[in-house]
Scaffold this motif. Structure first.
Motif, mmCIF file in Angstrom:
data_model
loop_
_atom_site.group_PDB
_atom_site.id
_atom_site.type_symbol
_atom_site.label_atom_id
_atom_site.label_comp_id
_atom_site.label_asym_id
_atom_site.label_seq_id
_atom_site.Cartn_x
_atom_site.Cartn_y
_atom_site.Cartn_z
ATOM 1 N N MET A 1 67.072 -82.694 -32.117
ATOM 2 C CA MET A 1 67.524 -83.486 -33.245
ATOM 3 C C MET A 1 67.378 -82.692 -34.537
ATOM 4 O O MET A 1 66.423 -81.953 -34.726
ATOM 5 N N GLY A 2 68.308 -82.886 -35.446
ATOM 6 C CA GLY A 2 68.301 -82.179 -36.721
ATOM 7 C C GLY A 2 67.389 -82.830 -37.739
ATOM 8 O O GLY A 2 66.818 -83.905 -37.515
ATOM 9 N N ARG A 3 67.286 -82.149 -38.887
ATOM 10 C CA ARG A 3 66.452 -82.669 -39.968
ATOM 11 C C ARG A 3 66.881 -82.054 -41.295
ATOM 12 O O ARG A 3 67.576 -81.046 -41.334
ATOM 13 N N ILE A 4 66.427 -82.675 -42.384
ATOM 14 C CA ILE A 4 66.659 -82.165 -43.731
ATOM 15 C C ILE A 4 65.306 -81.807 -44.328
ATOM 16 O O ILE A 4 64.394 -82.648 -44.372
ATOM 17 N N THR A 5 65.174 -80.548 -44.771
ATOM 18 C CA THR A 5 63.937 -80.069 -45.379
ATOM 19 C C THR A 5 64.276 -79.261 -46.630
ATOM 20 O O THR A 5 65.440 -78.916 -46.869
ATOM 21 N N THR A 6 63.252 -78.930 -47.404
ATOM 22 C CA THR A 6 63.442 -78.110 -48.590
ATOM 23 C C THR A 6 62.177 -77.313 -48.874
ATOM 24 O O THR A 6 61.137 -77.520 -48.241
ATOM 25 N N HIS A 7 62.281 -76.409 -49.820
ATOM 26 C CA HIS A 7 61.182 -75.548 -50.242
ATOM 27 C C HIS A 7 61.484 -75.148 -51.679
ATOM 28 O O HIS A 7 62.592 -74.697 -51.956
ATOM 29 N N LEU A 8 60.541 -75.308 -52.587
ATOM 30 C CA LEU A 8 60.770 -75.005 -53.995
ATOM 31 C C LEU A 8 59.924 -73.827 -54.440
ATOM 32 O O LEU A 8 58.714 -73.795 -54.187
ATOM 33 N N LEU A 9 60.571 -72.888 -55.120
ATOM 34 C CA LEU A 9 59.879 -71.725 -55.673
ATOM 35 C C LEU A 9 60.115 -71.664 -57.174
ATOM 36 O O LEU A 9 61.250 -71.790 -57.639
ATOM 37 N N ASP A 10 59.047 -71.461 -57.916
ATOM 38 C CA ASP A 10 59.111 -71.321 -59.369
ATOM 39 C C ASP A 10 59.317 -69.839 -59.679
ATOM 40 O O ASP A 10 58.406 -69.025 -59.507
ATOM 41 N N LEU A 11 60.499 -69.487 -60.134
ATOM 42 C CA LEU A 11 60.825 -68.082 -60.403
ATOM 43 C C LEU A 11 60.072 -67.524 -61.606
ATOM 44 O O LEU A 11 59.833 -66.326 -61.673
ATOM 45 N N THR A 12 59.696 -68.369 -62.547
ATOM 46 C CA THR A 12 59.005 -67.873 -63.739
ATOM 47 C C THR A 12 57.566 -67.480 -63.435
ATOM 48 O O THR A 12 57.019 -66.596 -64.081
ATOM 49 N N LEU A 13 56.967 -68.121 -62.448
ATOM 50 C CA LEU A 13 55.591 -67.791 -62.060
ATOM 51 C C LEU A 13 55.532 -66.967 -60.783
ATOM 52 O O LEU A 13 54.482 -66.406 -60.464
ATOM 53 N N GLY A 14 56.627 -66.938 -60.036
ATOM 54 C CA GLY A 14 56.635 -66.219 -58.772
ATOM 55 C C GLY A 14 55.764 -66.870 -57.721
ATOM 56 O O GLY A 14 55.119 -66.196 -56.918
ATOM 57 N N GLU A 15 55.757 -68.198 -57.713
ATOM 58 C CA GLU A 15 54.925 -68.922 -56.746
ATOM 59 C C GLU A 15 55.592 -70.239 -56.366
ATOM 60 O O GLU A 15 56.536 -70.673 -57.039
ATOM 61 N N PRO A 16 55.084 -70.902 -55.316
ATOM 62 C CA PRO A 16 55.652 -72.191 -54.921
ATOM 63 C C PRO A 16 55.504 -73.219 -56.038
ATOM 64 O O PRO A 16 54.552 -73.174 -56.818
ATOM 65 N N ALA A 17 56.447 -74.140 -56.102
ATOM 66 C CA ALA A 17 56.398 -75.239 -57.065
ATOM 67 C C ALA A 17 55.774 -76.449 -56.375
ATOM 68 O O ALA A 17 56.398 -77.072 -55.515
ATOM 69 N N SER A 18 54.548 -76.751 -56.727
ATOM 70 C CA SER A 18 53.830 -77.847 -56.073
ATOM 71 C C SER A 18 53.908 -79.132 -56.888
ATOM 72 O O SER A 18 54.119 -79.113 -58.098
ATOM 73 N N HIS A 19 53.743 -80.228 -56.191
ATOM 74 C CA HIS A 19 53.711 -81.575 -56.775
ATOM 75 C C HIS A 19 55.009 -81.934 -57.498
ATOM 76 O O HIS A 19 54.995 -82.551 -58.558
ATOM 77 N N VAL A 20 56.135 -81.554 -56.898
ATOM 78 C CA VAL A 20 57.451 -81.872 -57.447
ATOM 79 C C VAL A 20 58.025 -83.045 -56.648
ATOM 80 O O VAL A 20 58.075 -83.002 -55.422
#
Length: 114
Positions: A1-20
């Motif tokens: 079965m398929g799914r929808i996922t995502t991943h956010l990266l903050d380019l200004t800090l060069g790190e993952p974007a947490s608590h979005v």
């Protein structure tokens, strides 16, 4: 079965974007039905998919990502972008739709990942 996922990266800090905050909607005849509301973890990912299994049907979906709130929470003012809407099609219920987002206070880029 398929799914929808995502991943956010903050380019200004060069790190993952947490608590979005991320909201997922199914769109039909320009009307949106909210399906999920999640928040990214410290790795910029979701602890569970936005949608998966039998709940994933063919159609139009829209993710709305509250990056204005994220930048304010991290002490950086973004008076340009508030919410990033990403509208996309699901054409197969057996495929995974991973939609990563690269963000900065003044722009963003997304793509279909794997």
């Amino acid at each position: 079965m398929g799914r929808i996922t995502t991943h956010l990266l903050d380019l200004t800090l060069g790190e993952p974007a947490s608590h979005v905050e991320i909201n997922l909607y199914r769109v039909k005849d320009e009307k949106k039905e909210q399906l999920a509301k999640r928040q990214t973890n410290v790795d910029g990912r979701l602890d569970q998919p936005l949608l998966e299994g039998d709940n994933l049907i063919k159609g139009t979906y829209q993710m709305e990502i509250a990056i204005g709130d994220y930048f304010r929470q991290t002490g950086r003012v973004s008076d340009f972008l508030e919410v990033v809407p990403i509208r996309f099609q699901v054409n197969s219920t057996t495929e995974n739709y991973h939609v990563p987002l690269l963000i900065s206070p003044f722009g963003y880029q997304f793509y279909r990942g794997s």
